[in-house]
Scaffold this motif. Structure first.
Motif, PDB file in Angstrom:
ATOM      1  N   ALA A 196      54.231  38.938  46.007  1.00  0.00           N
ATOM      2  CA  ALA A 196      53.931  38.198  47.234  1.00  0.00           C
ATOM      3  C   ALA A 196      52.432  38.151  47.501  1.00  0.00           C
ATOM      4  O   ALA A 196      51.877  37.095  47.856  1.00  0.00           O
ATOM      5  CB  ALA A 196      54.661  38.836  48.412  1.00  0.00           C
ATOM      6  N   PHE A 197      51.744  39.275  47.314  1.00  0.00           N
ATOM      7  CA  PHE A 197      50.296  39.309  47.525  1.00  0.00           C
ATOM      8  C   PHE A 197      49.559  38.486  46.470  1.00  0.00           C
ATOM      9  O   PHE A 197      48.660  37.701  46.782  1.00  0.00           O
ATOM     10  CB  PHE A 197      49.784  40.752  47.493  1.00  0.00           C
ATOM     11  CG  PHE A 197      50.027  41.517  48.757  1.00  0.00           C
ATOM     12  CD1 PHE A 197      49.291  41.243  49.901  1.00  0.00           C
ATOM     13  CD2 PHE A 197      50.975  42.525  48.809  1.00  0.00           C
ATOM     14  CE1 PHE A 197      49.494  41.957  51.078  1.00  0.00           C
ATOM     15  CE2 PHE A 197      51.192  43.249  49.971  1.00  0.00           C
ATOM     16  CZ  PHE A 197      50.451  42.961  51.109  1.00  0.00           C
ATOM     17  N   ASP A 198      49.941  38.668  45.224  1.00  0.00           N
ATOM     18  CA  ASP A 198      49.207  38.047  44.120  1.00  0.00           C
ATOM     19  C   ASP A 198      49.458  36.539  44.011  1.00  0.00           C
ATOM     20  O   ASP A 198      48.643  35.811  43.426  1.00  0.00           O
ATOM     21  CB  ASP A 198      49.579  38.708  42.792  1.00  0.00           C
ATOM     22  CG  ASP A 198      49.100  40.147  42.708  1.00  0.00           C
ATOM     23  OD1 ASP A 198      48.335  40.567  43.603  1.00  0.00           O
ATOM     24  OD2 ASP A 198      49.499  40.854  41.759  1.00  0.00           O
ATOM     25  N   SER A 199      50.578  36.069  44.551  1.00  0.00           N
ATOM     26  CA  SER A 199      50.945  34.659  44.404  1.00  0.00           C
ATOM     27  C   SER A 199      50.521  33.796  45.583  1.00  0.00           C
ATOM     28  O   SER A 199      50.881  32.622  45.649  1.00  0.00           O
ATOM     29  CB  SER A 199      52.467  34.545  44.207  1.00  0.00           C
ATOM     30  OG  SER A 199      52.891  35.267  43.070  1.00  0.00           O
ATOM     31  N   GLY A 200      49.775  34.371  46.510  1.00  0.00           N
ATOM     32  CA  GLY A 200      49.287  33.579  47.643  1.00  0.00           C
ATOM     33  C   GLY A 200      50.364  33.221  48.640  1.00  0.00           C
ATOM     34  O   GLY A 200      50.375  32.105  49.182  1.00  0.00           O
TER      35      GLY A 200
END
Length: 614
Positions: free
Chosen positions: A358-362
């Protein structure tokens, strides 16, 4: 903290931008899906009227449910997309027009839904044949039964269609007006209303009081508009509920929550029984702030009024000025990210990997900016089974908790992957369970890590959050119940809403809240009061808080082996009532005893906190 370190989300993997040819293509696909459903409904009606013996209801129902799934995925995702792009830019007319466009298309789907309900009700006796011939649809038994029950609370098709059409420029428009005014309020220095409200967490006592006074002033300045919004919206709800044969708004809310009145009475009763402990907590905090010169109030925490000032409810309880504390210092967004991933992973590798994705995929929009709505939310997208999370991150530890909470919602949705879209509509009661469980993982870890002043502060943080979900939620429940009682008899103005809010805060907070420094305009702040889709957007949070606490206790007992059972439980929240799901989990939620078991964790924390403040 510079704003460029706080992310805005990436929506590329969901839909093309509004006002693009690609977006229009998605809309066309949605319309085509509705064409198909309408043809199925028309053919069923024709056969039922002209050749009922030739109408193979089980086969028809199978085909309808399969076709409906694809259309529901687009419908729910388009509605979510329309809202999220608007919510971070509320003055953008393209986004406003898109909401109207999606709303209008939704009217057509609502009509199809009404026709489907009618066909279902007329063929209710043939449902056993359907499940016998197509056992793979067994999971639909609860949902189809719910559709039939809901049909009993419908007006005629023509009246329902008219009500839906008029609601776009009625209740929904009042809701948006409230949202637009709130999201564009600011002080004379350009500080947004959301930023002013976030000052409630400031360590500076004068900032807390000053921002509270600014907030009250801004709300009072707009009280006529806010009161008109709430009065007209609730008036519409009262009128529609009467025509739909609901006993009252609470009956409709309980049905939507898949929860019985006996369960609600047990929940509310247990919270009411615990109010003396919560008032002790508020008074202990007020006394501590007074003794340490940490309140700007002249009355709160004194012998004449031992209650806490409203603007001190979220005040950090630390008598030192050290900035290295994990609680009082400013967190960067990157630090919040790493900590949440670490804590989620401590529960299960799967949950930690989900948070990292969730964090890394924007998936997260956390930057505060003008025109963006306040608070935080999670929106889920069935088209590709992704989520998007909106927060207003300022660097307070409470913002870290908020992120963990909203990611808990998103993790819940991830556990539903592979199921038909109809099962993504789990009730608010159960939706709050996963978010509460997620933030509990974070807070309990921080409690274990801290000692001395930090331990007192983290205990306070846990208690202030829990008190909001139990005590303040109870005041909101009292308020909304009284609003519906009075609105069914007469029109209400801002003075009426303030009076009802004062009464509700007195019944819940009591002498725990300073008499002269309360917040009678909270009715103008909380957007949940302005929702046409769900009334009593309050007790589900209390349900989730205490159910989540019960699940956390079970996890501490069983260890990591609980993670798989937890994910399985979340995956079934869209296919049964709260009572049934909880029975399967081993809880009797129709008794006060169960709810008290969840409250006991907080009562123990109150006892410890009182000792630390002496």
């Amino acid at each position: 903290m510079s704003n460029n370190m706080i992310p805005r989300w990436n929506l590329d993997s969901i839909f093309p931008p509004v006002q693009s040819a690609g977006y229009d293509k998605v809309i066309a696909e949605y319309v085509s899906g509705m064409d198909n459903l309408e043809n199925l409904v028309t053919s069923a009606k024709k056969l039922m009227k002209n050749a009922p013996a030739n109408f193979d209801f089980p086969m028809w129902l199978k085909g309808f449910l399969e076709a409906e799934d694809a259309t529901l995925r687009l419908s729910s995702s388009l509605n979510a997309f329309a809202y999220i792009v608007y919510s971070v830019d509320t003055t953008n007319t393209d986004f406003l027009n898109n909401i109207s466009r999606i709303d209008e298309l939704g009217l057509r789907l609502e009509k199809i839904g009404l026709d489907f309900q009618s066909i279902l009700v007329m063929n209710e006796a043939r449902l056993p044949q359907f499940f016998e011939r197509f056992p793979e649809f067994a999971q639909y038994e609860f949902i189809l039964g719910e559709e039939i029950a809901d049909a009993r609370h419908k007006m005629t098709a023509a009246e329902e269609n008219l009500a839906s059409d008029m609601q776009r420029t009625g209740g929904n428009a009042w809701d948006r007006l409230h949202e637009q005014i709130i999201s564009n309020l600011s002080d004379g220095n350009g500080k947004t209303f959301n930023e002013i409200r976030n000052d409630a967490y400031s360590a500076d006592k004068n900032v807390r009081r000053s921002s509270y006074e600014k907030e009250i002033s801004l709300l009072k300045r707009n009280e006529i508009a806010f009161a008109a919004c709430l009065n007209n919206l609730k008036g519409e709800t009262v009128a529609l509920n009467k025509r739909r044969k609901w006993g009252d708004a609470l009956d409709r809310a309980l049905f939507s929550s898949r929860m019985g009145r006996k369960t609600l009475e047990a929940l509310v009763g247990a919270i009411e029984d615990s109010l003396p402990s919560w008032r002790d907590y508020f008074r202990a905090k007020a006394s501590f702030l007074r003794k340490n010169g940490m309140t700007a109030s002249e009355k709160a925490g004194t012998e004449s009024d031992g209650g806490i000032a409203f603007y001190d409810l979220f005040a950090p309880m630390t008598a030192s000025e050290k900035n290295d504390s994990v609680l009082s210092r400013k967190w960067t967004f990157a630090e919040a990210r790493d900590y949440i991933i670490e804590r989620y992973s401590s529960f299960s590798e799967e949950m930690g990997a989900f948070a990292k994705k969730a964090f890394d995929s924007g998936w997260i929009d956390a930057e505060c900016r003008e025109g963006k709505v306040g608070g935080a939310y999670d929106e889920d997208f069935a088209v590709n089974h992704e989520s998007r999370i909106m927060t207003n991150f300022t660097g307070a530890f409470s913002d870290v908790i908020t992120l963990a909470h909203e990611l808990g919602h998103a993790y819940h949705f991830s556990c539903m992957k592979g199921k038909p879209c109809a099962f993504f509509s789990y009730p608010m009661t159960l939706a709050e369970t996963a978010s509460t469980f997620a933030e509990t993982i974070v807070k309990q870890d921080m409690i274990a890590r801290c000692s001395g002043a930090d331990r007192m502060q983290i205990l306070d943080l846990d208690l202030q959050d829990a008190s909001q979900v139990l005590v303040d939620i109870l005041s909101r429940f009292y308020f909304e119940r009284s609003v519906f009682e009075e609105r069914s008899k007469s029109e209400l103005n801002s003075a009426d809403f303030c009076r009802l809010m004062r009464d509700a805060q007195e019944k819940s907070y009591g002498d725990g809240l300073c008499r002269d420094e309360r917040h009678e305009y909270m009715w103008a702040v909380k957007s949940h009061y302005y929702s046409t889709g769900l009334d009593f957007y309050n007790f589900p949070y209390a349900f989730g808080q205490l159910f989540g606490a019960g699940l956390y206790a079970l996890y501490k007992k069983e260890g990591k082996s609980f993670a798989g059972r937890y994910a399985e439980l979340l995956s079934r929240t869209g296919s049964m009532s709260c009572e049934e799901l909880c029975r399967e989990a081993g809880f009797d939620i129709e008794s006060k005893e169960f709810w008290r078991s969840g409250i006991d964790m907080y009562v123990k924390e109150i006892v410890e906190l009182k000792k630390l403040t002496r």
